[in-house]
Design an enzyme around this catalytic site. Sequence first.
Site, PDB file in Angstrom:
ATOM      1  N   HIS A 260       0.858  -1.192   0.000  1.00 17.97           N
ATOM      2  CA  HIS A 260       0.000   0.000   0.000  1.00 17.97           C
ATOM      3  C   HIS A 260       0.884   1.229   0.000  1.00 17.97           C
ATOM      4  O   HIS A 260       1.951   1.235   0.629  1.00 17.97           O
ATOM      5  CB  HIS A 260      -0.901   0.001   1.249  1.00 17.97           C
ATOM      6  N   ASP A 314      -7.863  -5.134   0.105  1.00 17.81           N
ATOM      7  CA  ASP A 314      -8.354  -6.030  -0.941  1.00 17.81           C
ATOM      8  C   ASP A 314      -8.005  -7.490  -0.703  1.00 17.81           C
ATOM      9  O   ASP A 314      -8.486  -8.358  -1.419  1.00 17.81           O
ATOM     10  CB  ASP A 314      -7.785  -5.599  -2.298  1.00 17.81           C
TER      11      ASP A 314
HETATM   12  N1  ACO Z   1       4.176  -7.595  -4.305  1.00 18.78           N
HETATM   13  C1  ACO Z   1       5.519  -7.586  -4.448  1.00 18.78           C
HETATM   14  N2  ACO Z   1       6.276  -6.480  -4.353  1.00 18.78           N
HETATM   15  C2  ACO Z   1       5.643  -5.342  -4.078  1.00 18.78           C
HETATM   16  C3  ACO Z   1       4.246  -5.283  -3.892  1.00 18.78           C
HETATM   17  C4  ACO Z   1       3.527  -6.460  -4.036  1.00 18.78           C
HETATM   18  N3  ACO Z   1       2.183  -6.480  -3.905  1.00 18.78           N
HETATM   19  N4  ACO Z   1       3.887  -4.016  -3.646  1.00 18.78           N
HETATM   20  C5  ACO Z   1       5.010  -3.292  -3.666  1.00 18.78           C
HETATM   21  N5  ACO Z   1       6.069  -4.091  -3.932  1.00 18.78           N
HETATM   22  C6  ACO Z   1       7.466  -3.683  -4.092  1.00 18.78           C
HETATM   23  C7  ACO Z   1       7.661  -3.167  -5.520  1.00 18.78           C
HETATM   24  O1  ACO Z   1       8.045  -4.201  -6.406  1.00 18.78           O
HETATM   25  C8  ACO Z   1       8.754  -2.142  -5.328  1.00 18.78           C
HETATM   26  O2  ACO Z   1       9.990  -2.816  -5.224  1.00 18.78           O
HETATM   27  P1  ACO Z   1      11.332  -2.156  -5.815  1.00 18.78           P
HETATM   28  O3  ACO Z   1      11.528  -0.905  -4.998  1.00 18.78           O
HETATM   29  O4  ACO Z   1      12.364  -3.197  -5.609  1.00 18.78           O
HETATM   30  O5  ACO Z   1      11.060  -1.854  -7.260  1.00 18.78           O
HETATM   31  C9  ACO Z   1       8.438  -1.545  -3.965  1.00 18.78           C
HETATM   32  O6  ACO Z   1       7.713  -2.561  -3.252  1.00 18.78           O
HETATM   33  C10 ACO Z   1       7.568  -0.289  -4.061  1.00 18.78           C
HETATM   34  O7  ACO Z   1       6.442  -0.604  -4.875  1.00 18.78           O
HETATM   35  P2  ACO Z   1       5.528   0.492  -5.599  1.00 18.78           P
HETATM   36  O8  ACO Z   1       4.627  -0.185  -6.550  1.00 18.78           O
HETATM   37  O9  ACO Z   1       6.400   1.594  -6.114  1.00 18.78           O
HETATM   38  O10 ACO Z   1       4.730   1.031  -4.329  1.00 18.78           O
HETATM   39  P3  ACO Z   1       3.494   1.998  -4.386  1.00 18.78           P
HETATM   40  O11 ACO Z   1       3.410   2.591  -3.051  1.00 18.78           O
HETATM   41  O12 ACO Z   1       3.553   2.904  -5.542  1.00 18.78           O
HETATM   42  O13 ACO Z   1       2.297   0.991  -4.685  1.00 18.78           O
HETATM   43  C11 ACO Z   1       0.524  -0.516  -4.586  1.00 18.78           C
HETATM   44  C12 ACO Z   1       1.341   0.558  -3.832  1.00 18.78           C
HETATM   45  C13 ACO Z   1       0.141  -0.026  -5.989  1.00 18.78           C
HETATM   46  C14 ACO Z   1      -0.737  -0.801  -3.814  1.00 18.78           C
HETATM   47  C15 ACO Z   1       1.395  -1.801  -4.688  1.00 18.78           C
HETATM   48  O14 ACO Z   1       1.746  -2.267  -3.406  1.00 18.78           O
HETATM   49  C16 ACO Z   1       0.691  -2.889  -5.477  1.00 18.78           C
HETATM   50  O15 ACO Z   1       0.712  -2.875  -6.711  1.00 18.78           O
HETATM   51  N6  ACO Z   1       0.058  -3.894  -4.761  1.00 18.78           N
HETATM   52  C17 ACO Z   1      -0.645  -4.952  -5.423  1.00 18.78           C
HETATM   53  C18 ACO Z   1      -1.988  -4.446  -5.979  1.00 18.78           C
HETATM   54  C19 ACO Z   1      -2.995  -4.193  -4.883  1.00 18.78           C
HETATM   55  O16 ACO Z   1      -3.199  -5.004  -3.995  1.00 18.78           O
HETATM   56  N7  ACO Z   1      -3.694  -3.042  -4.994  1.00 18.78           N
HETATM   57  C20 ACO Z   1      -4.731  -2.630  -4.034  1.00 18.78           C
HETATM   58  C21 ACO Z   1      -4.272  -1.525  -3.154  1.00 18.78           C
HETATM   59  S1  ACO Z   1      -5.486  -1.061  -1.952  1.00 18.78           S
HETATM   60  C22 ACO Z   1      -6.610  -0.094  -2.803  1.00 18.78           C
HETATM   61  O17 ACO Z   1      -6.307   0.542  -3.778  1.00 18.78           O
HETATM   62  C23 ACO Z   1      -8.050  -0.080  -2.358  1.00 18.78           C
END
Ligand code: ACO
Length: 380
Positions: A260, A314
Amino acid sequence: MTGEYVPGLEGVPATRSNISFVDGRAGVLEYRGIPIDQLAESSTFLETAFLLIFGHLPIKEELYGFEAEILSHRRVKYRIRDMIKSFPESGRPMVALQSCIAALGMFYPLKGMSSEEHAYQSTIRLLAKLPTMVATFHQMRLGNDPVPPRDDLNHSANFLYMLTGKEPDPRAARIFDVCLMLHAEHTVNASTFSALVTASTLADPYTVITSAAGTLSGPLHGGANEEVNDMLRRIGTIEKVRPYIEERLARKQKIMGVGHRVYKVKDPRATILQNLARELFDSFGYSHLYEIAVEVERVCDELLGPRGIFPNVDFYSGLVYEKLGILPDLFTPVFAISRVAGWLAHWHEQSSDNRIFRPTQVYTGEHNVEYTPLSLRSYA
Ligand code: ACO
């Protein structure tokens, strides 16, 4: 004035608000200062909606009056039903909902009302009619007549009844009501920001909520819970959890339902939803997907926890919705019938102290380019 460009406006305050508060490091979510777990324990969705929109917990008379008004506006006009009937049954329910909300604005214009009266009436109508419009589209795409709302059922029980044609067990209806409370508001996220921008132009409330619903429909916002259920199904057995997670991480792919932007610990809503899922499965039958989800969480805690990546809202919500008989493509519309409370609260707040949004940009193009006549243009 130029400033530094921040992609996704991360960390840039877009407004001042006293509606909700998140502390992502402590795992705190409050609505009007009240911790979400207290509301989930003791409140109802409509009481929580009142709290968000009007800023205080209602006294008895206010709550009963509010509930009665919403109940009396659940029905939708036959012309809206005709419109829904003309939608393709293969169309996305979220697009159907957005179209219906926009159309409502034509039936309920400001004409002849004070703006306060119109604001109140629109608030009631939007809260009351979104569930009916979602259920009506669902019934009609199945080739059925819509199931009319039942006045003896509360907001959540009535929605499940209109959606499935069966009166839900009171325990299932209560669990669904808590789900609506948990999704009702979450500070300035993408859809709420969209509502604020549209509200700032003084567009009418139906247009404001239409904008927000359109923004919610994107897969990066609503909809991750649908993908969590697919993932759990693909994994299939508890033994396959670790290899699946390890393989995805090795390929730099994300695990759905974890991580998140704000929470760096387990999302407090995920904790509540996990308890609700357990309660549902204890009462209405076991799901092997739940056991797989618990194992996914355990392995993710071990492999991703040190980086602050934990289950979000989620992760367990799709399992709960599926058990309640809600189809996956309705998960985002269900999110909308809850989040409309938060959008409306922000619309009221924005309207009370409005200035039109007009951000700036960092221009990256050229200057003083000479116009080339059409006859002289080519890619050579
Ligand atoms: N699985 C594996 N690695 C992850 C995950 C994940 N679910 N989420 C973040 N990371 C890692 C990324 O790969 C990244 O690693 P890196 O720095 O080595 O490249 C680091 O953590 C940062 O990730 P970002 O995507 O830049 O983090 P951001 O804060 O922008 O994204 C998000 C948050 C979009 C929710 C992300 O965690 C994600 O895509 N999760 C899966 C989708 C999801 O469950 N979405 C629902 C969110 S809740 C809502 O919207 C109601």
